[in-house]
Design a protein around this motif. Structure first.
Motif, mmCIF file in Angstrom:
data_model
loop_
_atom_site.group_PDB
_atom_site.id
_atom_site.type_symbol
_atom_site.label_atom_id
_atom_site.label_comp_id
_atom_site.label_asym_id
_atom_site.label_seq_id
_atom_site.Cartn_x
_atom_site.Cartn_y
_atom_site.Cartn_z
ATOM 1 N N PRO A 74 0.810 -1.227 0.000
ATOM 2 C CA PRO A 74 0.000 0.000 0.000
ATOM 3 C C PRO A 74 0.840 1.272 0.000
ATOM 4 C CG PRO A 74 -0.899 -1.594 1.558
ATOM 5 C CD PRO A 74 0.433 -2.129 1.109
ATOM 6 N N THR A 75 1.931 1.280 0.763
ATOM 7 C CA THR A 75 2.799 2.457 0.781
ATOM 8 C C THR A 75 3.437 2.684 -0.580
ATOM 9 O OG1 THR A 75 3.284 2.161 3.130
ATOM 10 C CG2 THR A 75 4.821 3.510 1.869
ATOM 11 N N ASP A 76 3.926 1.619 -1.180
ATOM 12 C CA ASP A 76 4.556 1.757 -2.495
ATOM 13 C C ASP A 76 3.556 2.215 -3.545
ATOM 14 O OD1 ASP A 76 6.868 0.907 -1.280
ATOM 15 O OD2 ASP A 76 6.814 -1.110 -2.112
ATOM 16 N N GLN A 77 2.349 1.701 -3.504
ATOM 17 C CA GLN A 77 1.321 2.144 -4.442
ATOM 18 C C GLN A 77 1.042 3.630 -4.280
ATOM 19 O OE1 GLN A 77 -1.953 -0.394 -3.391
ATOM 20 N NE2 GLN A 77 -1.456 -1.934 -4.945
ATOM 21 N N ARG A 78 0.894 4.066 -3.029
ATOM 22 C CA ARG A 78 0.593 5.476 -2.772
ATOM 23 C C ARG A 78 1.731 6.377 -3.218
ATOM 24 N NH1 ARG A 78 2.044 8.424 1.479
ATOM 25 N NH2 ARG A 78 2.508 6.592 2.768
ATOM 26 N N LEU A 79 2.958 6.003 -2.891
ATOM 27 C CA LEU A 79 4.093 6.837 -3.261
ATOM 28 C C LEU A 79 4.286 6.906 -4.772
ATOM 29 C CD1 LEU A 79 6.651 5.840 -0.510
ATOM 30 C CD2 LEU A 79 5.410 7.995 -0.713
ATOM 31 N N ALA A 80 4.040 5.808 -5.464
ATOM 32 C CA ALA A 80 4.131 5.838 -6.925
ATOM 33 C C ALA A 80 3.123 6.820 -7.499
ATOM 34 C CB ALA A 80 3.920 4.437 -7.500
ATOM 35 N N ARG A 81 1.881 6.726 -7.061
ATOM 36 C CA ARG A 81 0.844 7.622 -7.587
ATOM 37 C C ARG A 81 1.148 9.076 -7.260
ATOM 38 N NH1 ARG A 81 -4.359 6.838 -9.358
ATOM 39 N NH2 ARG A 81 -3.323 5.010 -10.277
ATOM 40 N N GLU A 82 1.502 9.362 -6.006
ATOM 41 C CA GLU A 82 1.776 10.743 -5.617
ATOM 42 C C GLU A 82 2.973 11.305 -6.401
ATOM 43 O OE1 GLU A 82 0.279 10.427 -0.942
ATOM 44 O OE2 GLU A 82 2.415 10.642 -1.413
ATOM 45 N N SER A 83 4.009 10.515 -6.557
ATOM 46 C CA SER A 83 5.200 10.995 -7.247
ATOM 47 C C SER A 83 4.946 11.196 -8.731
ATOM 48 C CB SER A 83 6.348 10.010 -7.032
ATOM 49 O OG SER A 83 6.660 9.897 -5.657
ATOM 50 N N ASN A 84 4.176 10.315 -9.339
ATOM 51 C CA ASN A 84 3.861 10.472 -10.756
ATOM 52 C C ASN A 84 2.989 11.697 -10.995
ATOM 53 O OD1 ASN A 84 5.343 8.171 -11.286
ATOM 54 N ND2 ASN A 84 3.558 6.815 -11.301
ATOM 55 N N GLU A 85 2.067 11.935 -10.111
ATOM 56 C CA GLU A 85 1.230 13.132 -10.247
ATOM 57 C C GLU A 85 2.047 14.399 -10.009
ATOM 58 O OE1 GLU A 85 -2.070 12.302 -7.637
ATOM 59 O OE2 GLU A 85 -3.245 11.442 -9.294
ATOM 60 N N TYR A 86 2.993 14.332 -9.094
ATOM 61 C CA TYR A 86 3.861 15.477 -8.848
ATOM 62 C C TYR A 86 4.658 15.814 -10.116
ATOM 63 C CZ TYR A 86 7.395 18.457 -6.683
ATOM 64 O OH TYR A 86 8.211 19.510 -6.369
ATOM 65 N N ALA A 87 5.241 14.802 -10.749
ATOM 66 C CA ALA A 87 6.030 15.040 -11.960
ATOM 67 C C ALA A 87 5.159 15.607 -13.084
ATOM 68 C CB ALA A 87 6.702 13.744 -12.402
ATOM 69 N N ALA A 88 3.949 15.098 -13.216
ATOM 70 C CA ALA A 88 3.054 15.596 -14.259
ATOM 71 C C ALA A 88 2.672 17.051 -13.997
ATOM 72 C CB ALA A 88 1.803 14.721 -14.325
ATOM 73 N N GLN A 89 2.430 17.395 -12.733
ATOM 74 C CA GLN A 89 2.087 18.780 -12.404
ATOM 75 C C GLN A 89 3.278 19.700 -12.639
ATOM 76 O OE1 GLN A 89 -1.027 19.996 -11.487
ATOM 77 N NE2 GLN A 89 0.039 21.926 -11.936
ATOM 78 N N MET A 90 4.464 19.225 -12.332
ATOM 79 C CA MET A 90 5.665 20.017 -12.566
ATOM 80 C C MET A 90 5.817 20.326 -14.063
ATOM 81 S SD MET A 90 9.460 19.221 -11.056
ATOM 82 C CE MET A 90 9.965 18.032 -12.286
ATOM 83 N N ALA A 91 5.518 19.334 -14.896
ATOM 84 C CA ALA A 91 5.590 19.570 -16.342
ATOM 85 C C ALA A 91 4.577 20.621 -16.780
ATOM 86 C CB ALA A 91 5.361 18.258 -17.088
ATOM 87 N N ARG A 92 3.408 20.627 -16.148
ATOM 88 C CA ARG A 92 2.403 21.656 -16.480
ATOM 89 C C ARG A 92 2.825 23.028 -15.973
ATOM 90 N NH1 ARG A 92 -1.070 17.209 -15.259
ATOM 91 N NH2 ARG A 92 -1.308 17.894 -13.095
ATOM 92 N N ASP A 93 3.455 23.067 -14.814
ATOM 93 C CA ASP A 93 3.843 24.342 -14.215
ATOM 94 C C ASP A 93 5.001 24.998 -14.958
ATOM 95 O OD1 ASP A 93 1.909 24.017 -12.267
ATOM 96 O OD2 ASP A 93 3.305 23.287 -10.730
ATOM 97 N N TYR A 94 5.832 24.184 -15.599
ATOM 98 C CA TYR A 94 7.010 24.708 -16.304
ATOM 99 C C TYR A 94 6.984 24.181 -17.733
ATOM 100 C CZ TYR A 94 8.472 25.596 -11.514
ATOM 101 O OH TYR A 94 8.523 26.019 -10.204
ATOM 102 N N PRO A 95 6.130 24.740 -18.575
ATOM 103 C CA PRO A 95 5.920 24.190 -19.917
ATOM 104 C C PRO A 95 7.225 24.083 -20.706
ATOM 105 C CG PRO A 95 4.263 25.842 -19.397
ATOM 106 C CD PRO A 95 5.282 25.911 -18.319
#
Length: 363
Positions: A112-133
């Motif tokens: 469960p921890t690994d699943q959560r961290l994967a999702r949170e980290s992937n969403e963080y990277a995607a948001q970073m790409a949106r924030d810095y086009p």
């Protein structure tokens, strides 16, 4: 006990007992970062260059992930922010970095921890790409020990977050990437013709082998070679031919062990025709290799004997190493202008054409 992440040396004391994965791998590896300097200032800043390079070995440290490292292990993470990445990129002519989660990735504690961290980290990277086009792409991480969870995360990462590929460790406990446990995951990634970037991790087998020497001074490079061998001699590389694999640090020690790989192919006799029907060299030359900490003369010369420049990708290892280090290291090597352009940018665009939309040559 010592652990080591990209040559950030710290001694670890009293890691908590949290089972095999967290106790031997994650807790030690994360604690090694506590109080360490990133080494970003170890190479003098260069004059700003026109951004055009694509960096495919560039780590991120999401704040929630760093907090989880501290909670599980008492350790810390390197100082990092998107703004720090962009500053170093601009100094070194890097238009876009395809980022991956720092080690040990989504391999910390339990499913469960690994699943959560994967999702949170992937969403963080995607948001970073949106924030810095235009500045960031991403290699999404997976909770790889959890096969159903990994298959769900692949769908989300590619279809919703539009990741450029997948970012994994070279080993997970005692399992290397050729292990049949992972084959259902490779089946799906092969179907998608996915790019998989890999980063070495401290192997479960091989701690404290040389007194006074941080483990991964030897073992990070060796772990890359072990997992390459695992893919080759298990038959996984041949079975999943449409996966494009990227190996960190110029392939670790693999180029130096080449005669042993070919001898193993000979010793396998008829079995080699099943697992390596095109031969080991053909598979090695299909792989890609980044230049992070592998840009010096010995490593690059050994790699270039085996693979053409078309398989070499620019990578820095930021924030553990500054971009100036690899930029200068490659400048000191004897590439032609066309080869330099391919390594800096062209090979990455050929491998991941979608980066062209993110990474125009910036004026």
């Amino acid at each position: 006990m010592y652990a080591h992440l990209n040559d950030c040396h710290c001694e670890i004391s009293n890691p908590p007992r949290r089972g095999f994965l967290s106790g031997l791998l994650a807790a030690g590896a994360a604690s090694a970062l506590a109080g360490c300097q990133t080494g970003v200032n170890s190479v003098a800043s260069a004059s700003p260059a026109k951004p055009h390079r694509i960096d495919i070995h560039h780590h991120i440290v999401p704040p929630r992930y760093a907090a989880e490292l501290k909670r599980l292990s008492g350790g810390g993470a390197p100082r990092w922010s998107p703004q720090m990445s962009i500053e170093d990129m601009d100094k070194n002519g890097i238009a876009t970095s395809v980022v991956a989660l720092m080690q040990p990735g989504a391999f910390l504690s339990d499913v469960p921890t690994d699943q959560r961290l994967a999702r949170e980290s992937n969403e963080y990277a995607a948001q970073m790409a949106r924030d810095y086009p235009g500045r960031f792409g991403s290699f999404a991480t997976l909770p790889l020990m959890d096969v159903p969870g990994s298959l769900r995360e692949i769908t989300y990462a590619f279809d919703t977050l539009k990741a450029n590929g997948i970012g994994l460790m070279t080993s997970y406990g005692e399992k290397y990437l050729g292990d049949k446990h992972f084959w259902p995951i490779w089946e799906e990634l092969n179907r998608r013709k996915a790019v998989i970037y890999t980063h070495p991790l401290m192997a479960a087998c091989c701690r404290n082998l040389v007194a006074g020497l941080p483990n991964s001074s030897l073992e990070f490079a060796a772990d890359t070679s072990r997992t390459i061998a695992s893919l080759l001699f298990s038959g996984a590389a041949n079975r999943f031919p449409d996966i494009r694999w990227i190996w960190s640090h110029s392939g670790g020690t693999m180029p130096f062990l080449w005669s042993r790989f070919t001898r193993q192919q000979t010793d396998m006799k008829d079995k080699a025709k099943l697992v390596l029907p095109q031969g080991v060299l053909r598979e090695i030359q299909k792989f890609y290799y980044d230049t992070a900490q592998g840009h010096h003369e010995g490593a690059m010369a050994a790699l270039r004997v085996l693979v053409p420049p078309s398989q070499i990708l620019f990578g820095t290892d930021y924030p553990y190493r500054p971009g100036a280090e690899v930029r200068q290291g490659l400048a000191d090597r004897s590439f032609t202008v066309a080869e330099r352009e391919a390594i800096d940018r062209g090979n990455a665009l050929r491998l991941m054409p979608q980066l062209a939309r993110l990474s125009p040559t910036r004026s």
